[in-house]
Design an enzyme around this catalytic site. Structure first.
Site, PDB file in Angstrom:
ATOM      1  N   HIS A 209       5.011   8.588  10.037  1.00  0.00           N
ATOM      2  CA  HIS A 209       6.033   9.636  10.211  1.00  0.00           C
ATOM      3  C   HIS A 209       6.236  10.506   8.969  1.00  0.00           C
ATOM      4  O   HIS A 209       7.055  11.414   8.988  1.00  0.00           O
ATOM      5  CB  HIS A 209       7.377   9.011  10.602  1.00  0.00           C
ATOM      6  CG  HIS A 209       8.007   8.197   9.505  1.00  0.00           C
ATOM      7  ND1 HIS A 209       7.734   6.865   9.322  1.00  0.00           N
ATOM      8  CD2 HIS A 209       8.875   8.524   8.526  1.00  0.00           C
ATOM      9  CE1 HIS A 209       8.407   6.416   8.288  1.00  0.00           C
ATOM     10  NE2 HIS A 209       9.101   7.395   7.779  1.00  0.00           N
TER      11      HIS A 209
HETATM   12  C1  UD1 Z   1      13.948  10.221   7.600  1.00  0.00           C
HETATM   13  C2  UD1 Z   1      13.890  10.082   6.084  1.00  0.00           C
HETATM   14  C3  UD1 Z   1      12.661   9.301   5.694  1.00  0.00           C
HETATM   15  C4  UD1 Z   1      12.600   7.976   6.412  1.00  0.00           C
HETATM   16  C5  UD1 Z   1      12.718   8.180   7.907  1.00  0.00           C
HETATM   17  C6  UD1 Z   1      12.838   6.832   8.540  1.00  0.00           C
HETATM   18  C7  UD1 Z   1      14.826  11.939   4.768  1.00  0.00           C
HETATM   19  C8  UD1 Z   1      14.471  13.122   3.963  1.00  0.00           C
HETATM   20  N1  UD1 Z   1      13.787  11.375   5.453  1.00  0.00           N
HETATM   21  O1  UD1 Z   1      12.812  10.980   8.009  1.00  0.00           O
HETATM   22  O2  UD1 Z   1      12.701   9.037   4.301  1.00  0.00           O
HETATM   23  O3  UD1 Z   1      11.390   7.341   6.121  1.00  0.00           O
HETATM   24  O4  UD1 Z   1      13.909   8.942   8.198  1.00  0.00           O
HETATM   25  O5  UD1 Z   1      12.679   6.832   9.909  1.00  0.00           O
HETATM   26  O6  UD1 Z   1      15.957  11.533   4.805  1.00  0.00           O
HETATM   27  N2  UD1 Z   1      14.744  13.038  15.266  1.00  0.00           N
HETATM   28  C9  UD1 Z   1      15.072  12.729  16.557  1.00  0.00           C
HETATM   29  N3  UD1 Z   1      15.987  11.734  16.763  1.00  0.00           N
HETATM   30  C10 UD1 Z   1      16.610  11.063  15.774  1.00  0.00           C
HETATM   31  C11 UD1 Z   1      16.285  11.395  14.456  1.00  0.00           C
HETATM   32  C12 UD1 Z   1      15.344  12.388  14.216  1.00  0.00           C
HETATM   33  O7  UD1 Z   1      14.544  13.306  17.495  1.00  0.00           O
HETATM   34  O8  UD1 Z   1      17.434  10.171  16.047  1.00  0.00           O
HETATM   35  C13 UD1 Z   1      13.721  14.083  15.020  1.00  0.00           C
HETATM   36  C14 UD1 Z   1      14.313  15.489  14.895  1.00  0.00           C
HETATM   37  O9  UD1 Z   1      13.424  16.378  15.453  1.00  0.00           O
HETATM   38  C15 UD1 Z   1      14.338  15.676  13.390  1.00  0.00           C
HETATM   39  C16 UD1 Z   1      13.123  14.903  12.928  1.00  0.00           C
HETATM   40  O10 UD1 Z   1      13.028  13.807  13.811  1.00  0.00           O
HETATM   41  O11 UD1 Z   1      14.286  17.031  13.031  1.00  0.00           O
HETATM   42  C17 UD1 Z   1      13.224  14.451  11.502  1.00  0.00           C
HETATM   43  O12 UD1 Z   1      14.422  13.697  11.279  1.00  0.00           O
HETATM   44  P1  UD1 Z   1      15.028  13.518   9.782  1.00  0.00           P
HETATM   45  O13 UD1 Z   1      16.142  12.571   9.797  1.00  0.00           O
HETATM   46  O14 UD1 Z   1      15.269  14.860   9.195  1.00  0.00           O
HETATM   47  O15 UD1 Z   1      13.830  12.939   8.979  1.00  0.00           O
HETATM   48  P2  UD1 Z   1      12.819  11.786   9.356  1.00  0.00           P
HETATM   49  O16 UD1 Z   1      11.456  12.360   9.448  1.00  0.00           O
HETATM   50  O17 UD1 Z   1      13.347  10.998  10.496  1.00  0.00           O
HETATM   51  N1  UDP Z   2      10.806  -0.282  12.713  1.00  0.00           N
HETATM   52  C1  UDP Z   2      11.375  -0.570  13.953  1.00  0.00           C
HETATM   53  N2  UDP Z   2      10.816  -0.025  15.075  1.00  0.00           N
HETATM   54  C2  UDP Z   2       9.720   0.780  15.033  1.00  0.00           C
HETATM   55  C3  UDP Z   2       9.163   1.075  13.763  1.00  0.00           C
HETATM   56  C4  UDP Z   2       9.732   0.535  12.617  1.00  0.00           C
HETATM   57  O1  UDP Z   2      12.364  -1.305  14.029  1.00  0.00           O
HETATM   58  O2  UDP Z   2       9.256   1.248  16.089  1.00  0.00           O
HETATM   59  C5  UDP Z   2      11.433  -0.842  11.507  1.00  0.00           C
HETATM   60  C6  UDP Z   2      10.544  -1.541  10.513  1.00  0.00           C
HETATM   61  O3  UDP Z   2      10.343  -2.895  10.850  1.00  0.00           O
HETATM   62  C7  UDP Z   2      11.353  -1.400   9.222  1.00  0.00           C
HETATM   63  C8  UDP Z   2      11.988  -0.049   9.383  1.00  0.00           C
HETATM   64  O4  UDP Z   2      11.961   0.250  10.783  1.00  0.00           O
HETATM   65  O5  UDP Z   2      12.378  -2.394   9.175  1.00  0.00           O
HETATM   66  C9  UDP Z   2      11.253   0.986   8.602  1.00  0.00           C
HETATM   67  O6  UDP Z   2      11.776   2.236   8.884  1.00  0.00           O
HETATM   68  P1  UDP Z   2      10.961   3.585   8.791  1.00  0.00           P
HETATM   69  O7  UDP Z   2       9.513   3.302   8.800  1.00  0.00           O
HETATM   70  O8  UDP Z   2      11.523   4.483   9.818  1.00  0.00           O
HETATM   71  O9  UDP Z   2      11.422   4.189   7.384  1.00  0.00           O
HETATM   72  P2  UDP Z   2      10.898   4.019   5.882  1.00  0.00           P
HETATM   73  O10 UDP Z   2      10.909   2.578   5.549  1.00  0.00           O
HETATM   74  O11 UDP Z   2       9.554   4.648   5.818  1.00  0.00           O
HETATM   75  O12 UDP Z   2      11.871   4.815   5.098  1.00  0.00           O
END
Ligand code: UD1
Ligand code: UDP
Length: 372
Positions: A209
Site C-alpha cells: 500500500h
Molecule cells: C496510512 C498511513 C500509512 C500507513 C497506512 C496503514 C499516513 C501518511 N499514511 O496510509 O503510513 O502505513 O495508513 O494502513 O498517515 N481509504 C479508504 N478507507 C479508509 C481509509 C482510507 O477507502 O478507511 C482510502 C482513501 O481513498 C484514501 C486512501 O485510502 O484517500 C489513503 O488513505 P490515508 O489514510 O490517507 O493513507 P493510507 O495510504 O491509508
Molecule cells: N493487517 C490486517 N489485515 C490486513 C492487512 C494487515 O489486520 O488485511 C495488519 C497487520 O497484521 C499489522 C497491521 O495491519 O498488524 C499493519 O498495518 P498496515 O500494513 O496497514 O500499516 P503499516 O504497518 O505499514 O503502517
C-alpha cells in the site's frame, strides 16, 4: 492522590494494534485515568471497527471523524478538531503511536498546549528516506516528545544522533508483538487458512500500500505481473488495502485472464490476517508492521522497499529488502519457496510485555517536560 489523565490517540489501521495493549496496561493502573481518541483517519469497517471488536479496544470517547484528504488537509483537519478536545479534557499526557498523519498532527497540537506532556510509542525509527510521508511524521513527533519509547536498538541510536537527551528515551520493546502474543491462539481459531482453501506452509501472503509502490503504474504493474507469475508456483493471497484498489483495478482491466492461484481479497481482520501470516511459507510486503510480525513469527519476509526504518528485522529477523525490482522479487521468492529459508531470532524485549513497561515509565514520570 490526584489521578494522572492520559489521552491516547489512534487513527489508522496499524495504530489499533499498538494502542490496544497500551490502553489496557494504563487503564489497569489505579493512578491513571485514560481517555481514548480516534481521529477517524481510517473509517471503513474493515480498516477500523473490526479491530476495536477483535482486539477488545473500548469505544473511543471521542471520534474526530476526519476521513481522507491530501496530507496537508488531513493533518490540518485533525489538528483543528483535536485542539478543542485537549483544551477541554486537559490531559497530563497525550500518547501517540507509530508514524501516520494522525500521530504527527496530534503531537503538534498537544505540545503547544501548556501543561500537556507528549509520549511517542515507536520512537526513533528512521528510514533516512524523506520522500516517505511517514519519515516526516516520525521526525516531527520525536522532535516534540517528552517521553520516547523505542522498540528496537536503532531507535536510541538515531535519537542520540539527533541530540535527544538519553534520559528521555526508554527501550521498552515492541507493543505490536504484545498484541500478536495475546492473539495467536484466537487467530488459529478463526480457521482462516482452511477457509481460504490453503495448506499451512504452502502459500504466499502479500500486502502492498506504500505510495511509492502503488501510485506509479511503472512500478506497480511489474510487481503485480511478478505476483501473477509466482501464483503459478504457489497460491498467492493478497488482501488489498483501499489505497491500492484503484491501481489494482486498472492493472487487472488490462489483463486478459488472471492465474487461478492469485487471490485478490478485501482487507482482512487482524485475527484472520495473523492466522494467514503465521502459516505462510513466505510473506511479501511493504508494510512496517508486517515486517516486524513476520520476524516475531519466524516467517520469511521479502520487503518491497529499498530501505527499512526497522533494521532489526533484517539484522536479527527473517526480513530481506528486495526494493521495487520485480525480477529480483521473483528470484528471491522462488529461492525461498525452494527451501532457502532465512534463520532469524526474536529481537530483545519483543516478549509481549512492552506495554507494561510503558505503563511503569508513565506512572513514574515526574511530569517534567523535555528541554531539548
Ligand atoms: C496510512 C498511513 C500509512 C500507513 C497506512 C496503514 C499516513 C501518511 N499514511 O496510509 O503510513 O502505513 O495508513 O494502513 O498517515 N481509504 C479508504 N478507507 C479508509 C481509509 C482510507 O477507502 O478507511 C482510502 C482513501 O481513498 C484514501 C486512501 O485510502 O484517500 C489513503 O488513505 P490515508 O489514510 O490517507 O493513507 P493510507 O495510504 O491509508
Ligand atoms: N493487517 C490486517 N489485515 C490486513 C492487512 C494487515 O489486520 O488485511 C495488519 C497487520 O497484521 C499489522 C497491521 O495491519 O498488524 C499493519 O498495518 P498496515 O500494513 O496497514 O500499516 P503499516 O504497518 O505499514 O503502517
Amino acid at each position: 492522590m490526584k489521578r494522572r489523565r492520559v489521552m491516547l490517540v489512534a487513527g489508522a489501521r496499524p495504530n489499533f494494534m499498538k494502542i490496544a495493549p497500551v490502553h489496557r496496561a494504563l487503564a489497569a493502573r489505579s493512578s491513571i485515568e485514560t481517555v481514548l481518541v480516534h481521529t477517524g483517519q481510517h473509517y471503513d469497517e474493515a480498516m477500523s471497527r473490526l479491530f476495536f471488536d477483535q482486539l477488545g479496544i473500548p469505544e473511543p470517547e471521542i471520534n474526530l471523524e476526519v476521513g481522507s484528504a491530501s496530507h496537508a488537509l488531513q493533518t490540518a483537519e485533525i489538528m483543528r478538531r483535536f485542539e478543542p478536545v485537549v483544551l477541554d479534557r486537559r490531559p497530563d499526557l497525550v500518547v501517540v503511536v507509530g508514524d501516520v498523519n494522525s500521530t504527527a498532527a496530534c503531537a503538534l497540537v498537544a505540545k503547544k498546549i501548556p501543561g500537556v506532556g507528549l509520549a511517542h510509542v515507536e520512537a526513533g525509527l528512521r528510514s533516512f528516506d524523506r520522500s516517505m510521508p511517514e519519515e516526516i511524521n516520525r521526525l516531527v513527533t520525536d522532535a516534540l516528545s517528552d517521553l520516547l519509547f523505542t522498540s528496537e536498538p536503532s531507535g536510541a541510536r538515531n535519537l542520540r544522533r539527533e541530540g535527544v537527551d538519553p534520559r528521555h528515551v526508554h527501550f521498552v520493546g515492541n507493543v505490536m508483538i504484545d498484541t500478536l502474543e495475546a492473539h495467536l491462539p484466537r487467530a488459529r481459531q478463526t480457521g482462516a487458512v482452511e477457509a481460504f482453501g490453503l495448506a499451512a506452509g504452502g502459500y504466499v501472503l502479500v500486502t502492498m500500500h506504500r505510495p511509492a509502490n502503488v501510485d506509479d503504474a511503472a512500478v506497480f504493474d511489474p510487481l503485480m505481473d511478478a505476483l501473477a507469475r509466482l501464483a503459478a508456483d504457489r497460491p498467492v493471497v493478497f488482501p488489498v488495502h483501499p489505497r491500492t484498489r484503484p491501481a489494482l483495478d486498472r492493472w487487472r482491466g488490462a489483463r486478459q485472464e488472471l492465474p487461478a492461484g492469485l487471490r485478490l481479497v478485501d482487507p482482512l481482520g487482524y485475527l484472520e490476517f495473523l492466522d494467514l501470516m503465521a502459516h505462510a511459507q513466505l510473506v511479501l510486503t511493504d508494510s512496517g508492521g508486517v515486517q516486524e510480525e513476520t520476524t516475531a513469527l519466524g516467517v520469511p519476509c521479502l520487503t518491497l522497499r529499498p530501505n527499512t526504518e526497522r533494521p532489526v528485522t533484517v539484522d536479527e529477523g527473517t526480513n530481506e529488502l528486495v526494493g521495487q525490482d520485480a525480477d529480483r522479487l521473483l528470484r528471491r521468492a522462488r529461492a525461498i519457496l525452494a527451501g532457502e529459508v532465512p534463520r532469524g531470532r526474536r529481537p530483545a524485549l519483543w516478549d509481549g510485555r512492552a506495554a507494561e513497561r510503558i505503563a511503569d515509565v508513565i506512572e513514574g514520570w515526574d511530569g517534567t517536560p523535555r528541554e531539548r
